[in-house]
Each structure stands twice: as structure tokens, then as C-alpha cells.
Write an enzyme that holds these catalytic residues in place. Sequence first.
Site, PDB file in Angstrom:
ATOM      1  N   ASP A  12      -4.204   4.459  -6.180  1.00  0.00           N
ATOM      2  CA  ASP A  12      -3.839   4.467  -4.763  1.00  0.00           C
ATOM      3  C   ASP A  12      -4.700   3.498  -3.954  1.00  0.00           C
ATOM      4  OD1 ASP A  12      -2.314   5.335  -2.629  1.00  0.00           O
ATOM      5  OD2 ASP A  12      -3.713   6.937  -2.111  1.00  0.00           O
ATOM      6  N   GLY A  15      -1.689  -0.742  -0.684  1.00  0.00           N
ATOM      7  CA  GLY A  15      -1.135  -1.128   0.611  1.00  0.00           C
ATOM      8  C   GLY A  15      -2.239  -1.431   1.613  1.00  0.00           C
ATOM      9  N   ARG A  25       1.119  -5.497   2.791  1.00  0.00           N
ATOM     10  CA  ARG A  25       0.975  -4.411   1.810  1.00  0.00           C
ATOM     11  C   ARG A  25       1.330  -4.911   0.410  1.00  0.00           C
ATOM     12  NH1 ARG A  25       0.657   0.801   2.869  1.00  0.00           N
ATOM     13  NH2 ARG A  25       1.905   1.197   1.002  1.00  0.00           N
ATOM     14  N   HIS A  29      -0.220  -4.769  -3.717  1.00  0.00           N
ATOM     15  CA  HIS A  29       0.391  -4.334  -4.980  1.00  0.00           C
ATOM     16  C   HIS A  29       0.166  -5.389  -6.057  1.00  0.00           C
ATOM     17  CE1 HIS A  29       2.034  -0.814  -3.183  1.00  0.00           C
ATOM     18  NE2 HIS A  29       2.847  -1.461  -2.384  1.00  0.00           N
ATOM     19  N   ASN A  60       8.114   8.079  -3.501  1.00  0.00           N
ATOM     20  CA  ASN A  60       7.910   6.697  -3.030  1.00  0.00           C
ATOM     21  C   ASN A  60       9.218   6.006  -2.622  1.00  0.00           C
ATOM     22  OD1 ASN A  60       5.100   6.109  -5.253  1.00  0.00           O
ATOM     23  ND2 ASN A  60       5.062   6.555  -3.075  1.00  0.00           N
TER      24      ASN A  60
HETATM   25  C1  IPE Z   1       0.686   8.420  -5.121  1.00  0.00           C
HETATM   26  O1  IPE Z   1       0.297   7.645  -4.063  1.00  0.00           O
HETATM   27  C2  IPE Z   1       1.706   7.689  -5.948  1.00  0.00           C
HETATM   28  C3  IPE Z   1       1.217   6.560  -6.707  1.00  0.00           C
HETATM   29  C4  IPE Z   1      -0.007   6.137  -6.787  1.00  0.00           C
HETATM   30  C5  IPE Z   1       2.215   5.872  -7.461  1.00  0.00           C
HETATM   31  P1  IPE Z   1       0.978   7.784  -2.624  1.00  0.00           P
HETATM   32  O2  IPE Z   1       0.320   6.795  -1.754  1.00  0.00           O
HETATM   33  O3  IPE Z   1       2.450   7.702  -2.746  1.00  0.00           O
HETATM   34  O4  IPE Z   1       0.582   9.262  -2.210  1.00  0.00           O
HETATM   35  P2  IPE Z   1       0.638   9.951  -0.775  1.00  0.00           P
HETATM   36  O5  IPE Z   1       2.029   9.765  -0.236  1.00  0.00           O
HETATM   37  O6  IPE Z   1      -0.372   9.276   0.087  1.00  0.00           O
HETATM   38  O7  IPE Z   1       0.275  11.368  -1.031  1.00  0.00           O
HETATM   39  C1  IPE Z   2      -0.408   3.041  -4.473  1.00  0.00           C
HETATM   40  O1  IPE Z   2      -0.843   2.327  -3.394  1.00  0.00           O
HETATM   41  C2  IPE Z   2       0.662   2.332  -5.232  1.00  0.00           C
HETATM   42  C3  IPE Z   2       1.992   2.908  -5.070  1.00  0.00           C
HETATM   43  C4  IPE Z   2       2.310   4.004  -4.475  1.00  0.00           C
HETATM   44  C5  IPE Z   2       3.056   2.147  -5.673  1.00  0.00           C
HETATM   45  P1  IPE Z   2      -0.225   2.577  -1.968  1.00  0.00           P
HETATM   46  O2  IPE Z   2       0.917   1.650  -1.772  1.00  0.00           O
HETATM   47  O3  IPE Z   2       0.095   4.009  -1.766  1.00  0.00           O
HETATM   48  O4  IPE Z   2      -1.414   2.134  -1.044  1.00  0.00           O
HETATM   49  P2  IPE Z   2      -1.864   2.837   0.308  1.00  0.00           P
HETATM   50  O5  IPE Z   2      -2.236   4.242  -0.035  1.00  0.00           O
HETATM   51  O6  IPE Z   2      -0.702   2.767   1.235  1.00  0.00           O
HETATM   52  O7  IPE Z   2      -3.024   2.029   0.746  1.00  0.00           O
HETATM   53 MG    MG Z   3      -1.021   5.566  -1.021  1.00  0.00          MG
END
Ligand code: IPE
Ligand code: IPE
Ligand code: MG
Length: 224
Positions: A12, A15, A25, A29, A60
Site C-alpha cells: 500500500d 498512490g 498516482r 504504481h 479496488n
Molecule cells: C489494499 O489497499 C489493496 C491492495 C494493496 C491491493 P487499499 O488502498 O485498497 O486499501 P484501503 O481501501 O485503504 O483499505
Molecule cells: C496500493 O497502493 C496499490 C493498489 C491498491 C493497487 P494505493 O493505490 O492504495 O496507494 P495509496 O494508499 O492510495 O497511497
Molecule cells: Mg491504499
Amino acid sequence: MNPLDHVAIIMDGNGRWGLKHKNSRNAGHKEGLSTVEVVIKESIKCKVKFLTLFAFSTENWKRPKNEINYLFNLLENFLVRKIDQLHKQNIKLKIIGEKKFSKNLNSLLNLAEKKTAKNKKIQLNLALNYGSKLELVNAFKQLKKNNKKINEQNIEKYLYTKDIPNPDLLIRTGNTKRLSNFLLWQASYSEIIFVKKLWPDFNNNDYKNIIKKYQNTKRNYGAI
Ligand code: IPE
Ligand code: IPE
Ligand code: MG
């Protein structure tokens, strides 16, 4: 020292990293992919047998179309570029989750799984369109359909993770302390480590330190 067979990671913070460094964002990735490679390499070094990476949750899909498309393009390109290399490194790829993507990606994933099916060094489980609750609901439906008794053993037979030991260690980067519908059943006795760093900033040393700490943790499983 605790044996370490299975590490699961909630990757995580991509973004936020992308917004902070490149005002995008999606750039986060892309950057996160290099951490994936670092972690695979170190896992092999540490003789981890199963590495499970949470790449896309069933929740997601709520994200903007542009981000979802970017993520799946990134995955497609990664597979096209890297599958031979993964295969040469003796890595077995397995998808956990509902494989319901574009025709192209579905067949690419199937191909990659088939090609690497007999590899032995490490099993890389990619959690894609994965949701723990959906996994459990599907398992119960299968049990009912096949007239099976409801018990722990039978439930586990119908999870995506059948034949995979429960994670010993579960790591979440990105400074958030929640499981976000990841391996709720399987993580019942995992050692859980939350890391402040965003996924693209997570490095080899961070990983090694966590493993060291894990190896010296007393695991009780309810006993003393
Ligand atoms: C969890 O991260 C999913 C992945 C890392 C693929 P999210 O960013 O989606 O989780 P929440 O929504 O903050 O709980
Ligand atoms: C996790 O990073 C990757 C995926 C869910 C694909 P995020 O995209 O959730 O990154 P943040 O939490 O928004 O920074
Ligand atoms: Mg996240």
C-alpha cells in the site's frame, strides 16, 4: 528461530508516493513495481517458499477508470516483459482471486500460470481481484453444492489458497493499520507488521529487518 515459509504483503502507498513525487498516482504504481522485484529477490535469498502480493482487491473497482486501466496495463506489460525471466528463475506464478479481466489479460495470466506450474524455487501468489469475504462465500457455496460437512479442513479445501500454508508473516506498508479484506481466514495466526513507509520506498533492508524480527518472535498459537 521461527521458520519462514510464507510471506504475504499488502503493497500500500503507491498512490500517495506518486502524488508526492510526480503529481500522479499512476506514477506511484509504476514505481511500486521495482519494489516488487526487490522483494521477490530477497524472498528467494531468504528461502521463503510462498510470497503472496496483494495487487488488486475486489473493492479496488471503486477507483477511477483511468487508474484501473493503468494498473492492468502495467500488469500486462510486466507479464509480457518478465514471464520468461520469472520462469528461468524457477518461480511458480499463481493467481488468487476471481480471474475476470479482459480476454487478453485472462489468457496471459493462464499462460503464465501454466508455463511456470512446475517451478520449485518459490511460489509467487498474485492476489488479483481478491477479496477474502468473497473467497469465503464461494467456499461455503461449494461446500453446500457438494454436500460437504462444514468444518475447518473442508473450508480450507475450497479457498483459493488450498495447498498453500497460512502466511507466517503479513506485512502492510503505507502507514495504515487494517487488513482491507485480505486473507482474513488465513492470517488468523500470522505475525502482522505495519510499516510506515509507502510501498515504493520500502527496500531490501526494511524487509530483512522485518524478517529478523519475525524470526525471533515467540509464536504461541494460544498455548504458553
Ligand atoms: C489494499 O489497499 C489493496 C491492495 C494493496 C491491493 P487499499 O488502498 O485498497 O486499501 P484501503 O481501501 O485503504 O483499505
Ligand atoms: C496500493 O497502493 C496499490 C493498489 C491498491 C493497487 P494505493 O493505490 O492504495 O496507494 P495509496 O494508499 O492510495 O497511497
Ligand atoms: Mg491504499
